[in-house]
Each structure stands twice: as C-alpha cells, then as structure tokens.
Design a protein around this motif. Structure first.
Motif, PDB file in Angstrom:
ATOM      1  N   ILE A 118       3.085 -16.378   5.919  1.00 52.07           N
ATOM      2  CA  ILE A 118       4.421 -15.915   5.529  1.00 52.07           C
ATOM      3  C   ILE A 118       4.683 -16.228   4.057  1.00 52.07           C
ATOM      4  N   THR A 119       4.373 -17.468   3.662  1.00 54.40           N
ATOM      5  CA  THR A 119       4.639 -17.896   2.289  1.00 54.40           C
ATOM      6  C   THR A 119       3.823 -17.102   1.288  1.00 54.40           C
ATOM      7  N   MET A 120       2.520 -16.960   1.540  1.00 48.83           N
ATOM      8  CA  MET A 120       1.668 -16.218   0.618  1.00 48.83           C
ATOM      9  C   MET A 120       2.057 -14.733   0.569  1.00 48.83           C
ATOM     10  N   SER A 121       2.464 -14.179   1.711  1.00 54.99           N
ATOM     11  CA  SER A 121       2.848 -12.762   1.755  1.00 54.99           C
ATOM     12  C   SER A 121       4.169 -12.518   1.040  1.00 54.99           C
ATOM     13  N   GLY A 122       4.978 -13.564   0.912  1.00 59.28           N
ATOM     14  CA  GLY A 122       6.241 -13.428   0.187  1.00 59.28           C
ATOM     15  C   GLY A 122       6.046 -13.141  -1.290  1.00 59.28           C
ATOM     16  N   HIS A 123       4.824 -13.319  -1.799  1.00 63.15           N
ATOM     17  CA  HIS A 123       4.520 -13.037  -3.203  1.00 63.15           C
ATOM     18  C   HIS A 123       3.921 -11.650  -3.393  1.00 63.15           C
ATOM     19  N   ASN A 124       3.818 -10.863  -2.311  1.00 63.88           N
ATOM     20  CA  ASN A 124       3.255  -9.509  -2.402  1.00 63.88           C
ATOM     21  C   ASN A 124       4.247  -8.528  -3.017  1.00 63.88           C
ATOM     22  N   ARG A 125       3.725  -7.436  -3.530  1.00 61.23           N
ATOM     23  CA  ARG A 125       4.588  -6.311  -3.873  1.00 61.23           C
ATOM     24  C   ARG A 125       5.180  -5.762  -2.586  1.00 61.23           C
ATOM     25  N   ILE A 126       6.404  -5.283  -2.654  1.00 59.68           N
ATOM     26  CA  ILE A 126       7.105  -4.865  -1.434  1.00 59.68           C
ATOM     27  C   ILE A 126       6.454  -3.644  -0.794  1.00 59.68           C
ATOM     28  N   ASN A 127       5.716  -2.866  -1.567  1.00 63.80           N
ATOM     29  CA  ASN A 127       5.102  -1.658  -0.999  1.00 63.80           C
ATOM     30  C   ASN A 127       3.632  -1.852  -0.644  1.00 63.80           C
ATOM     31  N   ASN A 128       3.187  -3.096  -0.583  1.00 56.39           N
ATOM     32  CA  ASN A 128       1.790  -3.369  -0.227  1.00 56.39           C
ATOM     33  C   ASN A 128       1.529  -3.072   1.248  1.00 56.39           C
ATOM     34  N   ASN A 129       0.394  -2.459   1.540  1.00 53.82           N
ATOM     35  CA  ASN A 129       0.012  -2.159   2.921  1.00 53.82           C
ATOM     36  C   ASN A 129      -0.684  -3.388   3.512  1.00 53.82           C
ATOM     37  N   CYS A 130       0.088  -4.271   4.124  1.00 51.28           N
ATOM     38  CA  CYS A 130      -0.481  -5.521   4.617  1.00 51.28           C
ATOM     39  C   CYS A 130      -1.202  -5.350   5.962  1.00 51.28           C
ATOM     40  N   PHE A 131      -1.094  -4.170   6.581  1.00 55.00           N
ATOM     41  CA  PHE A 131      -1.870  -3.925   7.796  1.00 55.00           C
ATOM     42  C   PHE A 131      -3.372  -3.953   7.475  1.00 55.00           C
ATOM     43  N   LYS A 132      -3.728  -3.305   6.382  1.00 55.61           N
ATOM     44  CA  LYS A 132      -5.130  -3.332   5.946  1.00 55.61           C
ATOM     45  C   LYS A 132      -5.546  -4.756   5.584  1.00 55.61           C
ATOM     46  N   ASP A 133      -4.640  -5.471   4.929  1.00 56.90           N
ATOM     47  CA  ASP A 133      -4.940  -6.850   4.540  1.00 56.90           C
ATOM     48  C   ASP A 133      -5.250  -7.717   5.757  1.00 56.90           C
ATOM     49  N   ALA A 134      -4.450  -7.544   6.817  1.00 55.56           N
ATOM     50  CA  ALA A 134      -4.635  -8.354   8.031  1.00 55.56           C
ATOM     51  C   ALA A 134      -6.018  -8.109   8.637  1.00 55.56           C
ATOM     52  N   ILE A 135      -6.416  -6.852   8.692  1.00 55.69           N
ATOM     53  CA  ILE A 135      -7.719  -6.517   9.263  1.00 55.69           C
ATOM     54  C   ILE A 135      -8.854  -7.064   8.394  1.00 55.69           C
ATOM     55  N   VAL A 136      -8.725  -6.870   7.084  1.00 55.58           N
ATOM     56  CA  VAL A 136      -9.777  -7.334   6.158  1.00 55.58           C
ATOM     57  C   VAL A 136      -9.940  -8.843   6.230  1.00 55.58           C
TER      58      VAL A 136
END
Length: 571
Positions: free
Chosen positions: A280-298
């Motif tokens: 949660i903390t690290m993802s809070g630094h992402n760009r708001i339009n980042n596709n984190c579904f791909k990130d989770a799988i990778v």
C-alpha cells in the motif's frame, strides 16, 4: 507535503521485488521445501500464488495507488477499519526493532569472513569447549568417532557434541546467557554493527524514494548475480545433482498431508508482504494512471521464479556438502537463525576457498536484508507524514531520524547476552496472528463493505480499464477463505515458544500474547470510536454512516479517465 512519485515505474517494481524476495527466501524457503517434500511443496506454492497472492497484491496496489497515501490514511475507504492500518504500523515497528539486529549479525559474520581461517571452521578458538566438534573438508570428524551430527538439529541433546559453527554463534557472537531471566550485558561488537546498520538505513532513506529507488537496483541485482555464481559453481561440484533433484522432484505422497498445502499457502501470501502495509505504502507513490494489475502479475510471478532460482542454487551446494559428509540432504533441515548462522557457516566451511564463499554469502544476505528494511521503515514514516500534511523537507528528515532512533534504541535489548531469547519471543508472536487478521479484514472490508463494484469504478477512474471478473471473485471469496484457513491452522498448530532446548516460562508466553494484542487492539477500539462519533439517531444509522468512505476518498470527474474495455488477464 505531497507524496513523492517514483522516478519511473521500474523503480517501484524492483523495490517491491526486493522486499518480497528478502532474506526470507534464503532463511525460510529451503526449510519449508525440506520439511514438505522438496518439489511437492512447489506445486501448491505456485497454485496459491496464482489464486491468492496475485489478487491480494493487486488489491493493495489498487487502493494504495488510488488513495496516494500510506497504510493508515488509505482506510478512508472505510474509516472504522483504520485500526488495520494502525495495527500494520505497530506490527512493522516491532518487527523492524529486531530485523535490523539480524542485519547486524550478518555484518558481524561478514567481518569474520575475512579471517585467514574461518573461526567457525575449527575448534582451536578461545571460546571453544571440550565438547566442540569440527568437520574438515574431507568429512573427518574430531572428538567424535561413531556418528555424524545432524547439523539441522544442532541445539538438540541427541547430538554427541556441539559443532564449531554453533559454538561461534552461541559463545562468541552472542555470548549467550542461561535464559530470559538473565539478560546480561550489551555485546559491544554487535552494538557497533547495529550503529553501522542504522547509519546505512538513514543515509538510504533520508532523500526519499527517488534516491532509494536508484540504489535498489544495486541491492537487488547483486543477489541475483551472486546466486548465479553459487548455482554455476555448485552445479559443477560432485553430489550437486542429488540436491537439485531433491528440490525439483515432487514426492506426490506429501500432497496428501494438509500441512503441506497450508504452509505453501502461508508462504505464498506472506512472502509478498500481504497485509504488512508495504505494498500500500509503495503504491501510494505511483502515478494515478498506472496499470497496477500488470505490476501485480509481474512482481508475483517474478517472485516465484526467483524463489525457484535461489532454491536451485541452495540445493546444489547442499547436495555437494551432503555428498562430502555421507548424509542425506534432509540432514540439513533447519530454519531461521540456525540456518543462517549455524548451518550456512558449516556448509561454507566445507567448500573450496571458504573465505570467498562466506564473503559472497553474507554480502547476499546483507543486500537482501536492506531490500526488506528500507520499505519497512517507509511504512512507518509514511503513516506519520500522512498526519502531517504540511510537513517540510527538514521535518521529514526529523521524522525519519526519530523512527530509526527509536528502532535502534529498542534494538539494544536484542544484542544483550540474553537478547536472543527476547528476540525469539517477539518474533514468535509479533506477526502471529496479527497479519492473518489484518489480511482477512482487508479482503472483507474492500470486497464486501466497500464492494468490488465501487473498486471497479475506482480502477476505471485510474487507468480506464476494469479488472477481470475472476479477480473480483478471488477477492471476495477465495482470498478471505485462504487466510481463514491459514489463521485457523496457525491456532491449531500453535506451540509455546522455545529456543533450542530452552523452553520459555509461562510468564514469558503471557507477555508474548500481549505483544500480539498490541497490534490487534486498535481495530475494535477505533471501530467503536468511529461508529460512536458518526451522525445518526440509532446504532444502525451510525454504523451505516460510519462505513461510508470519506469524501476525500472519492475522486472528482475531472480526475477520471474514460473506460475503454475490460482488462484481460495476462496469464
């Protein structure tokens, strides 16, 4: 002060990968494999990564990125459950008070790795006792003539002596006392290592994620390179094929044992740091339009591949040493501190050029430990700074300094002569059963109270696509059930804490349960307070009002992006 954003998305993925792999892959994974049938353990491990870890990681990435906040403020999604975030922060603080001591021990061993003769290789040191036994590289045993000691159970009275590696650990590194009742004095060499540890930590994080995001490339790349060296060299040694065969070949009869499935599920979920607050903390630094579904799988699939990669290297070396000793691979079954500081040194002493391999091993463990510690400190710092919205850069440094100082001062108790007993007690209870409780509530709150439909809308607002229906079903049904099974089994399999042959007194167990409750108590307390403070003239209305997301959670239409299709699974 607004959250810093990652320099690029690869920084984020590499940071999470370093956190998930961590030193636990070296310290815990081999033990789970040996105890659960080698390759048989890999089957449920991969399965539960696909149906459990990926959905949970994606859930935390999504709400962290959407909220652009830390582990407490993210629970504006359902304010009465902010106790989950508070519990995560408390749990993290207690965990890292002793995790940096683990790094200090590794540093201590790293220093001694430059000795002309490794001190855990022989029994000619000042601290060695008449019961000491040593094993030379040709498998000759001293002070013992009729059996080979099972170095995976070095603290058992069944062994005819104590290995040189264990005596170094107990009598030189720790100068261990008789028990929890006798803490003794501070081990000043370890205090020096602890100081170095915390200076490294501060220098690493004080400039924020844009700097630490660059440094993590080194600390993640180095272990991959060194593990590759271990794998190549190990594969060329006699007996290595037996070790690798043990790791890869599945003993299918083991799959009839429910414990194998439960432990595989537990490791798959916890190795990714689910419910720890890190994702949660690290993802809070992402760009708001980042596709984190791909990130989770990778991230999850790379974590699995890395675990197998490390396992091949580990078992190739274990196979060689087992060949030299004339014992089976299972003889090295051990976990935790014994594996890292007794079994590993014993194995390294049996290799050609042991100083070189020892240096490389402890460099690997040091870099992996840093990859775990830095995001962990960020969890606590982010939680504090979220409640200081106008914090300046200088104040941010002060917050980081106070957090690291508090961890350092509390860590001093762990490097006393009886500190290993305190550390074992805290380690026994700090995560159990807290993390399982947090994970269950996390899935239930987001999947049921907030609702997967609203979560779909939030994902649509971020990058204009929706998660597959299978993912939503996993979040609502599969993941809570898996965590409930792990939680129930943990309670069923609970046993009182012990370290080697030392069994903790009853009063220590009571203190241990109090440590567990410290991170759980905020949940009912904050829930009750939020419902009590909510508007409404009846309990039902107060409860309904309290469970609604805060206005700050909902994004304005200007921040939304148009929906352009369903996000298809990549696997």
């Amino acid at each position: 002060m607004a959250h810093q954003q990652w320099r690029n998305q690869l920084d984020y993925i590499i940071t999470l990968l370093g956190y998930s792999v961590g030193s636990g892959t070296f310290i815990k994974f081999p033990f789970y494999c040996m105890r659960n049938g080698g390759g048989a353990f890999l089957i449920p491990f991969v399965l539960f990564t696909l149906i459990g870890a990926i959905p949970c990681v994606f859930l935390e990435m999504a709400i962290g990125q959407y909220s652009q906040s830390g582990p407490i403020k993210v629970w504006d999604i359902c304010p009465p459950f902010k106790g989950i975030g508070v519990g995560c922060v408390l749990c993290s603080w207690m965990f890292y008070t002793y995790y940096n001591v683990l790094f200090s021990w590794i540093t201590y061993y790293f220093y001694y790795s430059f000795s002309t003769i490794l001190p855990w290789e022989h029994c000619g040191n000042a601290w060695n006792t008449p019961d000491c036994i040593s094993v030379d590289r040709n498998s000759t045993l001293f002070n013992i003539t009729d059996s080979v000691p099972d170095i995976g159970n070095l603290t058992s009275n069944s062994t005819p002596g104590i290995t040189a590696a264990e005596e170094f650990w107990r009598f030189q590194a720790l100068e261990i006392s008789d028990g929890l009742h006798s803490l003794g004095g501070i081990r000043w060499p370890l205090a020096g290592c602890l100081l170095v540890t915390n200076i490294i930590l501060f220098l690493w994080i004080f400039q924020g994620i844009k700097v630490s995001g660059k440094l993590v490339y080194v600390t993640v790349a180095v272990p991959y390179i060194l593990v590759g060296v271990f794998l190549i060299r190990g594969s060329l040694l006699p007996g290595s094929a037996d070790g690798m065969y043990y790791f890869i070949y599945p003993r299918f009869e083991k799959l009839k044992d429910p414990k194998v499935w439960v432990e595989a599920c537990s490791y798959a979920l916890y190795s990714m740091g689910v419910a720890s607050g890190c994702i949660i903390t690290m993802s809070g630094h992402n760009r708001i339009n980042n596709n984190c579904f791909k990130d989770a799988i990778v991230v999850c699939l790379t974590d699995v591949a890395t675990t197998v990669y490390v396992g091949l290297a580990f078992f190739s070396i274990i196979g060689h040493v087992a060949y030299l000793r004339g014992v089976s691979v299972v003889a090295f079954e051990s976990s935790g501190f014994n594996l890292a500081f007794i079994v590993y040194p014993e194995i390294l002493a049996s290799l050609p050029l042991p100083q070189l391999w020892s240096v490389l091993t402890f460099i690997t463990l040091m870099t992996l430990a840093i990859d775990t510690m830095v995001p962990g400190i960020e969890i606590i710092v982010a939680a504090v700074e979220d409640h200081m919205p106008n914090v300046t850069k200088r104040q941010s440094w002060a917050v980081k300094s106070v957090v690291i100082l508090s961890i350092s001062l509390f860590g001093l108790i762990y490097i006393s002569q009886g500190g290993i007993y305190v550390l074992t007690l805290v380690d026994w209870f700090v995560i159990f059963p807290s993390i399982a409780v947090f994970a269950i509530l996390e899935c239930l709150v987001v999947g049921w109270l907030y609702g997967t439909q609203r979560l779909q809308d939030d994902i649509d607002a971020m990058w204009g696509k929706r998660m597959p229906r299978a993912m939503a079903l996993c979040l609502k049904y599969v993941c809570p059930l898996l965590f409930l099974v792990v939680f129930s089994y943990s309670l069923y399999a609970y046993r009182p804490p012990k370290y080697g042959d030392y069994h903790f007194p009853a009063w220590a167990t009571v203190i241990g349960w109090m440590i567990s409750m410290v991170s759980i108590i905020p949940i009912p307390v904050i829930f009750t307070w939020k419902v009590y403070r909510a508007s409404g003239d009846s309990l039902a209305k107060k409860l309904k009002r309290a469970l609604e997301p805060r206005k700050s959670w909902t994004r304005s239409p200007q921040e939304e992006t148009p929906y352009n299709g369903v996000l298809e699974p990549m696997i």
